[in-house]
Design a protein around this motif. Sequence first.
Motif, mmCIF file in Angstrom:
data_model
loop_
_atom_site.group_PDB
_atom_site.id
_atom_site.type_symbol
_atom_site.label_atom_id
_atom_site.label_comp_id
_atom_site.label_asym_id
_atom_site.label_seq_id
_atom_site.Cartn_x
_atom_site.Cartn_y
_atom_site.Cartn_z
ATOM 1 N N LYS A 321 39.406 39.832 32.393
ATOM 2 C CA LYS A 321 38.031 39.838 32.267
ATOM 3 C C LYS A 321 37.922 39.453 30.773
ATOM 4 O O LYS A 321 37.381 38.275 30.494
ATOM 5 C CB LYS A 321 37.044 41.032 32.364
ATOM 6 N N ALA A 322 38.817 40.014 29.905
ATOM 7 C CA ALA A 322 38.930 39.674 28.473
ATOM 8 C C ALA A 322 39.435 38.117 28.231
ATOM 9 O O ALA A 322 38.705 37.595 27.480
ATOM 10 C CB ALA A 322 39.763 40.672 27.822
ATOM 11 N N ARG A 323 40.443 37.908 28.958
ATOM 12 C CA ARG A 323 40.851 36.378 28.793
ATOM 13 C C ARG A 323 39.748 35.468 29.299
ATOM 14 O O ARG A 323 39.519 34.344 28.839
ATOM 15 C CB ARG A 323 42.095 36.236 29.710
ATOM 16 N N GLU A 324 38.932 35.956 30.304
ATOM 17 C CA GLU A 324 37.959 34.886 30.956
ATOM 18 C C GLU A 324 36.930 34.918 29.790
ATOM 19 O O GLU A 324 36.261 33.612 29.771
ATOM 20 C CB GLU A 324 37.348 35.608 31.960
ATOM 21 N N LEU A 325 36.725 35.653 28.891
ATOM 22 C CA LEU A 325 35.791 35.796 27.494
ATOM 23 C C LEU A 325 36.212 34.896 26.691
ATOM 24 O O LEU A 325 35.686 34.989 25.426
ATOM 25 C CB LEU A 325 35.338 37.088 27.324
ATOM 26 N N LYS A 326 37.692 34.394 26.775
ATOM 27 C CA LYS A 326 38.221 33.511 25.912
ATOM 28 C C LYS A 326 38.825 34.412 24.384
ATOM 29 O O LYS A 326 38.908 33.970 23.455
ATOM 30 C CB LYS A 326 37.124 32.469 25.412
ATOM 31 N N LEU A 327 39.017 35.800 25.148
ATOM 32 C CA LEU A 327 39.657 36.690 23.658
ATOM 33 C C LEU A 327 41.121 36.542 23.854
ATOM 34 O O LEU A 327 41.767 36.368 24.707
ATOM 35 C CB LEU A 327 39.370 37.974 24.161
ATOM 36 N N VAL A 328 41.464 36.583 22.612
ATOM 37 C CA VAL A 328 43.113 36.374 22.172
ATOM 38 C C VAL A 328 43.643 37.829 22.040
ATOM 39 O O VAL A 328 43.133 38.369 20.901
ATOM 40 C CB VAL A 328 43.470 35.430 21.206
ATOM 41 N N MET A 329 44.595 38.437 22.746
ATOM 42 C CA MET A 329 44.786 39.772 22.541
ATOM 43 C C MET A 329 46.503 39.750 21.890
ATOM 44 O O MET A 329 47.197 38.906 22.608
ATOM 45 C CB MET A 329 44.601 40.696 23.881
ATOM 46 N N ILE A 330 46.800 40.391 20.989
ATOM 47 C CA ILE A 330 48.063 40.182 20.349
ATOM 48 C C ILE A 330 48.603 41.700 20.586
ATOM 49 O O ILE A 330 48.308 42.620 19.805
ATOM 50 C CB ILE A 330 48.107 39.849 19.131
#
Length: 334
Positions: A321-330
């Motif tokens: 869901k976060a990737r669908e919101l264009k969030l970049v997680m490292i």
Amino acid sequence: MQVRWVVIVSVGILIAVGLGAVGAIFMLEEPQRKKASVKLEKKENVQGGKGGSSVGSKGSKTETKRDKRESSRDRERKVAGTIPKPNATKPPNIRLRRQEFEENEVVVANPRDGFASRVATLGFFIIEETRLENLNITLVRLTVPTGMTPPEATQLLLREFPGLITDVNTVYDQLAGPAVKTHSFARWAIGWPPSRPGCGKGVKLGMIDSPVDTKHPALKGQKVTFKWFHNKERKPGNANHGTAVAAMMVGKPSEDGFGGILTEAQLFAANMFEVNDRGKTIGNAMGLLKSLDWLSTQKPHAINLSVAGNNNKVIQLAFKKARELKLVMIAARG
């Protein structure tokens, strides 16, 4: 990070060289020990030939010679360090298994209508229900039936509710970090020049970690927003790791010009770590998910996660869901 790896490699080389040197010493001494042992045995064999070795009245002599040989070998082994000193005590090398999930708990994402009443008949009890609005996930935390482990409980739920997204309440550890200092040398460590005015201005960063001390000299006056997402029935973890990571990200420039990576960026920091009943600082899936949902509303350019733990199906859904919101997680690794 480069400096850290240089230190690790250097220590590794020193250990390798040290072990090699010890091995070389024993390799050099081994022929000498064997030579001495052969001479000793030859001498004893000659003496045994003169005195005889038949069983009976001469048997005690044979036993005496054998005892001498064993005593001689014991002395050699003591030199080699294979026989412990008298009364020497060494604690057993016991490695405790890390806690992988919260005891007696499972988590469920987006349960169907009537879920609560049905799981109650199976022996489950709902502890908490949370709506993660931005991630569009309804999160439920439950205790498992008596006498059942969390992995067994998830299998029961899947049999009763095919297709349900459920997993144990996974426990996460902090990844080790440096001690907190007034001046951050993060830029120097990655080979960047000293910070200049305006570096990072307009950038939003997120981090999920332990608490952050916003009054620390490296962070005082910086653009840091901090929120708690640990279980309120437990004490939060200490602020050492989170403060150190925050200082590396947005710490103010020091007198020598170095500072955080992006000294004028805005940082949104979430705490997911708490102290459990055993006195150990841990994080879990619930704290991680709540932290991620809050950060997603801040629209950061990147989110840093300094956590380590097992895979989890509910967290997989949240990350999707976060990737669908264009969030970049490292995620930190190592």
